[in-house]
Design a protein around this motif. Structure first.
Motif, PDB file in Angstrom:
ATOM      1  N   ASP A  37     -10.269   9.032   9.036  1.00  0.00           N
ATOM      2  CA  ASP A  37      -9.251   8.353   9.838  1.00  0.00           C
ATOM      3  C   ASP A  37      -8.462   9.323  10.714  1.00  0.00           C
ATOM      4  O   ASP A  37      -8.191   9.048  11.882  1.00  0.00           O
ATOM      5  N   TYR A  70     -11.512  -2.470  11.327  1.00  0.00           N
ATOM      6  CA  TYR A  70     -11.012  -1.282  10.644  1.00  0.00           C
ATOM      7  C   TYR A  70      -9.942  -0.571  11.473  1.00  0.00           C
ATOM      8  O   TYR A  70      -9.246   0.306  10.970  1.00  0.00           O
ATOM      9  N   GLY A  72      -7.249  -1.593  12.007  1.00  0.00           N
ATOM     10  CA  GLY A  72      -5.993  -1.775  11.284  1.00  0.00           C
ATOM     11  C   GLY A  72      -5.556  -0.470  10.636  1.00  0.00           C
ATOM     12  O   GLY A  72      -4.373  -0.279  10.341  1.00  0.00           O
ATOM     13  N   LYS A  73      -6.500   0.417  10.430  1.00  0.00           N
ATOM     14  CA  LYS A  73      -6.201   1.760   9.931  1.00  0.00           C
ATOM     15  C   LYS A  73      -6.063   2.747  11.092  1.00  0.00           C
ATOM     16  O   LYS A  73      -5.166   3.570  11.106  1.00  0.00           O
ATOM     17  N   PRO A  76      -2.553   2.346  13.968  1.00  0.00           N
ATOM     18  CA  PRO A  76      -1.256   2.955  13.645  1.00  0.00           C
ATOM     19  C   PRO A  76      -1.315   4.488  13.658  1.00  0.00           C
ATOM     20  O   PRO A  76      -0.372   5.135  14.118  1.00  0.00           O
ATOM     21  N   ASP A  77      -2.422   5.060  13.184  1.00  0.00           N
ATOM     22  CA  ASP A  77      -2.561   6.519  13.203  1.00  0.00           C
ATOM     23  C   ASP A  77      -2.550   7.043  14.636  1.00  0.00           C
ATOM     24  O   ASP A  77      -1.894   8.049  14.931  1.00  0.00           O
ATOM     25  N   VAL A 102      -3.761  -5.567  16.765  1.00  0.00           N
ATOM     26  CA  VAL A 102      -4.909  -5.424  15.872  1.00  0.00           C
ATOM     27  C   VAL A 102      -5.404  -6.819  15.537  1.00  0.00           C
ATOM     28  O   VAL A 102      -4.650  -7.641  15.015  1.00  0.00           O
ATOM     29  N   GLY A 105      -7.531  -7.272  11.376  1.00  0.00           N
ATOM     30  CA  GLY A 105      -7.488  -5.882  10.964  1.00  0.00           C
ATOM     31  C   GLY A 105      -7.482  -5.651   9.469  1.00  0.00           C
ATOM     32  O   GLY A 105      -6.937  -6.442   8.706  1.00  0.00           O
ATOM     33  N   VAL A 106      -8.090  -4.557   9.086  1.00  0.00           N
ATOM     34  CA  VAL A 106      -8.028  -4.087   7.711  1.00  0.00           C
ATOM     35  C   VAL A 106      -6.691  -3.379   7.556  1.00  0.00           C
ATOM     36  O   VAL A 106      -6.378  -2.467   8.308  1.00  0.00           O
ATOM     37  N   MET A 107      -5.908  -3.832   6.607  1.00  0.00           N
ATOM     38  CA  MET A 107      -4.652  -3.145   6.305  1.00  0.00           C
ATOM     39  C   MET A 107      -4.775  -2.431   4.959  1.00  0.00           C
ATOM     40  O   MET A 107      -4.409  -1.295   4.814  1.00  0.00           O
ATOM     41  N   THR A 108      -5.285  -3.160   3.967  1.00  0.00           N
ATOM     42  CA  THR A 108      -5.604  -2.572   2.667  1.00  0.00           C
ATOM     43  C   THR A 108      -6.919  -3.185   2.209  1.00  0.00           C
ATOM     44  O   THR A 108      -7.239  -4.320   2.560  1.00  0.00           O
ATOM     45  N   THR A 111      -6.439  -6.434   0.070  1.00  0.00           N
ATOM     46  CA  THR A 111      -6.197  -7.612   0.908  1.00  0.00           C
ATOM     47  C   THR A 111      -7.474  -8.046   1.608  1.00  0.00           C
ATOM     48  O   THR A 111      -7.755  -9.243   1.714  1.00  0.00           O
TER      49      THR A 111
END
Length: 164
Positions: A37, A70, A72-73, A76-77, A102, A105-108, A111
């Motif tokens: 990431d 993805y 979603g990761k 933010p980065d 997003v 999006g994958v957040m966790t 989830t």
């Protein structure tokens, strides 16, 4: 072909990235190539800086990042890296980041798994005989012994090799 005086490009511009490098339609013949990431966010920032270096007229525009899945990761980065970059720059050299979007999006991953199962249930793609076990045993803890033995083992068997 004819001229379209209402073309969307008069109001906005798009730049597409395939990220991380080596996935999707891109390729990489370097067998030792690795990514994570942090590397993906850094590579994306470097690609943006290269783009704005070659096309400086676009740097003054508002910049919105939109990605899906993805990202979603990643998003933010990348946004954090842009903010850190901008903090060290004079106004004229900053990237005009105004927001992020997003989609799906994958957040966790917890989830993601839970929402994927519920999506498949709602689309009636699951054996209706095991659905009540999901609602009874899996709401609090998807990895509980009761959930695994009464629902997940059958669900995983039915969906082995399927990527919803």
């Amino acid at each position: 072909m004819s001229y379209n005086e209402y073309s969307w490009h008069r109001a906005s511009n798009l730049i597409f990235f395939e990220s991380p490098a080596g996935v999707g339609y891109s390729f990489n013949s370097n067998s030792t190539f690795r990514y994570n990431d942090a590397i993906t966010a850094s590579d994306s920032l470097n690609a943006l800086l290269d783009f704005f270096g070659k096309y400086p007229d676009y740097r003054k525009n508002k910049f919105l990042i939109a990605w899906e899945s993805y990202a979603g990761k990643y998003i933010p980065d990348l946004a954090v890296l842009i903010d850190k970059y901008n903090a060290k720059q004079q106004t004229a050299n900053r990237i005009g980041l105004v927001g992020i979007m997003v989609g799906n999006g994958v957040m966790t991953f917890d989830t993601l798994e839970q929402s994927t199962i519920e999506f498949i249930i709602k689309k009636e793609m699951v054996d209706p005989l095991i659905v009540p076990f999901y609602w009874k045993y899996c709401q609090e803890n998807l990895m509980s012994d009761d959930c695994i033995s009464n629902f997940l083992e059958k669900f995983d068997h039915d969906f082995d090799g399927v990527n919803p």
